[in-house]
Write a protein that holds these residues in place. Structure first.
Motif, PDB file in Angstrom:
ATOM      1  N   VAL A 182       0.850  -1.187   0.000  1.00  0.00           N
ATOM      2  CA  VAL A 182       0.000   0.000   0.000  1.00  0.00           C
ATOM      3  C   VAL A 182       0.882   1.231   0.000  1.00  0.00           C
ATOM      4  O   VAL A 182       1.579   1.521   0.975  1.00  0.00           O
ATOM      5  CB  VAL A 182      -0.942   0.012   1.219  1.00  0.00           C
ATOM      6  CG1 VAL A 182      -1.755   1.303   1.236  1.00  0.00           C
ATOM      7  CG2 VAL A 182      -1.874  -1.192   1.193  1.00  0.00           C
ATOM      8  N   LEU A 183       0.861   1.965  -1.123  1.00  0.00           N
ATOM      9  CA  LEU A 183       1.576   3.227  -1.240  1.00  0.00           C
ATOM     10  C   LEU A 183       0.621   4.407  -1.265  1.00  0.00           C
ATOM     11  O   LEU A 183       1.022   5.546  -1.042  1.00  0.00           O
ATOM     12  CB  LEU A 183       2.434   3.236  -2.515  1.00  0.00           C
ATOM     13  CG  LEU A 183       3.507   2.150  -2.627  1.00  0.00           C
ATOM     14  CD1 LEU A 183       4.207   2.236  -3.981  1.00  0.00           C
ATOM     15  CD2 LEU A 183       4.512   2.247  -1.491  1.00  0.00           C
ATOM     16  N   GLY A 184      -0.646   4.140  -1.553  1.00  0.00           N
ATOM     17  CA  GLY A 184      -1.651   5.185  -1.614  1.00  0.00           C
ATOM     18  C   GLY A 184      -2.387   5.337  -0.299  1.00  0.00           C
ATOM     19  O   GLY A 184      -1.920   4.890   0.763  1.00  0.00           O
TER      20      GLY A 184
ATOM     21  N   GLY B 213      -4.185   1.604  -9.609  1.00  0.00           N
ATOM     22  CA  GLY B 213      -3.066   2.300 -10.229  1.00  0.00           C
ATOM     23  C   GLY B 213      -2.816   3.689  -9.665  1.00  0.00           C
ATOM     24  O   GLY B 213      -3.593   4.234  -8.868  1.00  0.00           O
ATOM     25  N   VAL B 214      -1.723   4.275 -10.120  1.00  0.00           N
ATOM     26  CA  VAL B 214      -1.302   5.606  -9.682  1.00  0.00           C
ATOM     27  C   VAL B 214      -2.425   6.616  -9.908  1.00  0.00           C
ATOM     28  O   VAL B 214      -2.977   6.719 -11.012  1.00  0.00           O
ATOM     29  CB  VAL B 214      -0.044   6.047 -10.457  1.00  0.00           C
ATOM     30  CG1 VAL B 214       0.302   7.512 -10.144  1.00  0.00           C
ATOM     31  CG2 VAL B 214       1.137   5.146 -10.127  1.00  0.00           C
TER      32      VAL B 214
ATOM     33  N   ASP C 191      -1.243   1.703  -5.513  1.00  0.00           N
ATOM     34  CA  ASP C 191      -0.094   2.482  -5.960  1.00  0.00           C
ATOM     35  C   ASP C 191      -0.132   3.914  -5.407  1.00  0.00           C
ATOM     36  O   ASP C 191      -1.142   4.386  -4.891  1.00  0.00           O
ATOM     37  CB  ASP C 191      -0.034   2.497  -7.488  1.00  0.00           C
ATOM     38  CG  ASP C 191       1.393   2.518  -8.013  1.00  0.00           C
ATOM     39  OD1 ASP C 191       2.289   2.986  -7.292  1.00  0.00           O
ATOM     40  OD2 ASP C 191       1.613   2.061  -9.159  1.00  0.00           O
ATOM     41  N   ALA C 192       0.986   4.598  -5.567  1.00  0.00           N
ATOM     42  CA  ALA C 192       1.149   5.940  -5.020  1.00  0.00           C
ATOM     43  C   ALA C 192       0.123   6.907  -5.599  1.00  0.00           C
ATOM     44  O   ALA C 192      -0.217   6.840  -6.784  1.00  0.00           O
ATOM     45  CB  ALA C 192       2.562   6.443  -5.296  1.00  0.00           C
TER      46      ALA C 192
ATOM     47  N   ASP D 163      -5.124   6.925 -12.810  1.00  0.00           N
ATOM     48  CA  ASP D 163      -6.134   7.983 -12.884  1.00  0.00           C
ATOM     49  C   ASP D 163      -7.534   7.470 -13.204  1.00  0.00           C
ATOM     50  O   ASP D 163      -8.376   8.235 -13.692  1.00  0.00           O
ATOM     51  CB  ASP D 163      -5.719   9.059 -13.895  1.00  0.00           C
ATOM     52  CG  ASP D 163      -4.389   9.709 -13.528  1.00  0.00           C
ATOM     53  OD1 ASP D 163      -4.204  10.022 -12.341  1.00  0.00           O
ATOM     54  OD2 ASP D 163      -3.542   9.879 -14.423  1.00  0.00           O
ATOM     55  N   CYS D 164      -7.791   6.202 -12.966  1.00  0.00           N
ATOM     56  CA  CYS D 164      -9.159   5.698 -13.100  1.00  0.00           C
ATOM     57  C   CYS D 164     -10.016   6.218 -11.940  1.00  0.00           C
ATOM     58  O   CYS D 164      -9.508   6.523 -10.860  1.00  0.00           O
ATOM     59  CB  CYS D 164      -9.173   4.168 -13.078  1.00  0.00           C
ATOM     60  SG  CYS D 164      -8.549   3.401 -14.580  1.00  0.00           S
TER      61      CYS D 164
END
Length: 375
Positions: free
Chosen positions: A237-239, A271-272, A254-255, A290-291
């Motif tokens: 977990v980066l986000g 995703g990022v 992702d971040a 960016d979804c």
């Protein structure tokens, strides 16, 4: 040894299939480049068509993979043509050939090592289980492991092995490409060159794939590739995931992404910069950069960068293109959307509300029945 990646095939795949599709949020060509490096090869040429920019932007110089990448542009999209126009780059070196829309996760180092162990025959072709492919080149392999015939498409029952799309060639293949009769479309198919090599006494050996391989040339195969790669990810977990959300199993957030009031069931990737709100994601699902997914359920699907889903689901076994928009409600939908398309799903097709009058350039507005469609 050098390597040649044949990515100039845009004209043979409906959008967004082929190497333009991401698998587990990474361009398909990345998996080939990583395999090449693992095989100990550092010099790579990528054959591209007029749509070179996306490939060049993603791969760059190849330094990120430990490779030195050269780009060779072609007009035709046939595979043998790619080998022909790369002749000056290849010289008299042995070389590995990979197709840009194939995913071969485990066997490229073994193929290269076996080619060298078998005293560098004129060619070595990777073969696999015929049941995994719905068409494409097939081969006959004798009891000594020699390829005695190849053809495009399923032919005689003796052609019982699929050609995976990975080869190692010696310099003799160049004469074979030049000498083989051009196909009906005017190009030169690589299988015809291999057939010419066999007919003129060349030794073509088979290497049986032991690990995972597939092509992203159709939706079901792309989804299968996505499932396989996702099954190998580690949770991270980066986000930002709030306390009202639940992550189950291997999930990579992702971040810059945000998960709010949602459940994400792994294996899955967010995703990022993606946002997930009030939704259920997964398993076997990748959301691109960016979804935006809101009040929706998505499982066993690939959602490419910039796509949005609002109030829909369950969406299953679907491939949704870049910047596509899906909204309103439906039950049990399957979607195959091209890049920048828009689609509105309702339970009553006769009362579907209109989209806003102002439409993005190049968009496609349609209300479609629940079946697979092509752009």
């Amino acid at each position: 040894m050098k390597a040649l990646v044949l990515a100039g095939r845009t004209g043979t795949r409906p959008r967004p299939y082929g190497h333009a599709v991401t698998v587990a949020n990474r361009p398909v060509v990345f998996y080939g480049l990583e395999a090449i490096r693992k095989a100990g090869i550092s010099e790579v040429a990528i054959v591209v068509d007029r749509h070179v920019a996306p490939v060049r932007d993603a791969v760059g110089t190849g330094a990120a993979f430990g490779l030195d990448v050269t780009y060779i542009q072609q007009d035709a999209s046939r595979l043998g043509q790619g080998v022909l126009i790369a002749r000056d780059y290849l010289g008299d070196a042995d070389f590995l050939v990979l197709h840009g829309d194939d995913v071969v996760l485990d066997d490229i180092p073994g193929l290269v090592a076996e080619y060298e162990r078998r005293d560098r025959p004129e060619a070595m072709a990777m073969v696999g289980d015929l049941a995994r492919t719905g068409g494409g080149p097939v081969a006959v392999v004798d009891e000594l492991g020699r390829v005695t015939g190849v053809t495009n498409g399923h032919g005689h029952p003796s052609f019982d092995r699929a050609l995976v799309g990975a080869y190692v060639f010696g310099p003799a293949i160049h004469q074979a490409v030049l000498s083989a009769r051009p196909a009906w479309h005017g190009g030169r198919d690589l299988t015809d060159a291999v057939s010419w090599l066999i007919a003129h006494g060349g030794t073509v050996l088979a290497y049986s794939a032991q690990g995972y391989w597939n092509t992203v040339g159709c939706v079901d195969n792309a989804l299968d590739c996505n499932r396989e790669v996702l099954s190998r990810i580690d949770p991270l977990v980066l986000g930002d995931v709030d306390g009202d959300s639940e992550l189950i199993g291997p999930v990579f957030v992702d971040a810059g992404s945000s998960v709010r009031g949602s459940r994400v069931v792994g294996p899955a990737i967010v995703g990022v910069g993606a946002t997930v709100t009030g939704s259920v994601i997964g398993p076997h699902t990748s959301l691109g950069a960016d979804c935006a997914v809101e009040d929706s359920t998505v499982e066993s699907s690939i959602v490419l960068d910039g796509a949005s889903l609002r109030g829909v689901g369950p969406v299953r076994d679907s491939l949704i293109g870049r910047d596509a928009q899906v909204r309103a409600g439906a039950v049990g939908s399957r979607l195959v959307l091209a890049d920048r398309s828009q689609i509105l799903l309702t339970t009553d097709l006769t009362s579907a509300p209109a989209f806003p009058k102002r439409e993005p350039s190049g968009s496609h507005l349609a209300t479609v029945p629940l079946k697979e469609t092509r752009d």
